[in-house]
Motif scaffolding. Structure first.
Motif: not given
Length: 153
Positions: A80-84, A102-110, A132-134
């Motif tokens: 990952i180079l950058n993320h939201s 599970y409830a998991v928090s992920r960046p909205s974009w990467v 999210i999947c990535i």
């Protein structure tokens, strides 16, 4: 092609930092073909090499096939180079942790780089479900499970 045996929570390979892929050969291509067959049979939207007992920085994803035409993607040595800064919290399941979510928090974009089967470098931006999947599959390459990063639902 073959459906490979899945590894489940408690298997040490799932907690290892997977090493970088250095050989782009027929063995790697076969692993990836078998991973797709295993993912579709499971049925999942992503699968990382450690989930089939292979500690290598490889994962496959197809976030479309359950709802539309298949759109298989291969990621070798992803970074990952950058993320939201904005996070999406959603319910995730994992083929290596059956019957739990599970409830998991992920960046909205990467934005990430990765290599293809020929070793060619790529860069791309992924949003929403793909991001999210990535991120979920990349966690597998780093020895992380959603049971460590999320909250049991």
């Amino acid at each position: 092609m073959a459906v490979l045996a899945l590894r489940f929570e408690g298997d040490p390979v799932l907690l290892e930092m997977a090493p970088v892929v250095e050989r782009f050969d027929e063995g790697l291509a076969k692993l990836i073909r078998d991973m797709f067959e295993t993912m579709y049979a499971a049925p999942g939207r992503g699968l990382a090499a450690p989930q089939v007992g292979v500690s290598r920085r490889v994962f496959v994803v197809d976030t479309e096939w359950k709802d539309a035409d298949p759109a298989p993607m291969i990621f070798i040595n992803p970074q990952i180079l950058n993320h939201s800064e904005e996070k999406l919290t959603g319910t995730e399941a994992c083929l290596s942790i059956p019957d739990k979510s599970y409830a998991v928090s992920r960046p909205s974009w990467v934005v990430m780089t990765w290599q293809d089967l020929d070793g060619n470098q790529h860069e791309g931006r992924f949003e929403g479900v793909q991001a999210i999947c990535i991120c979920h599959e990349l966690d597998h390459l780093n020895g992380l499970l959603i049971s460590q990063t999320g909250t049991l639902q």
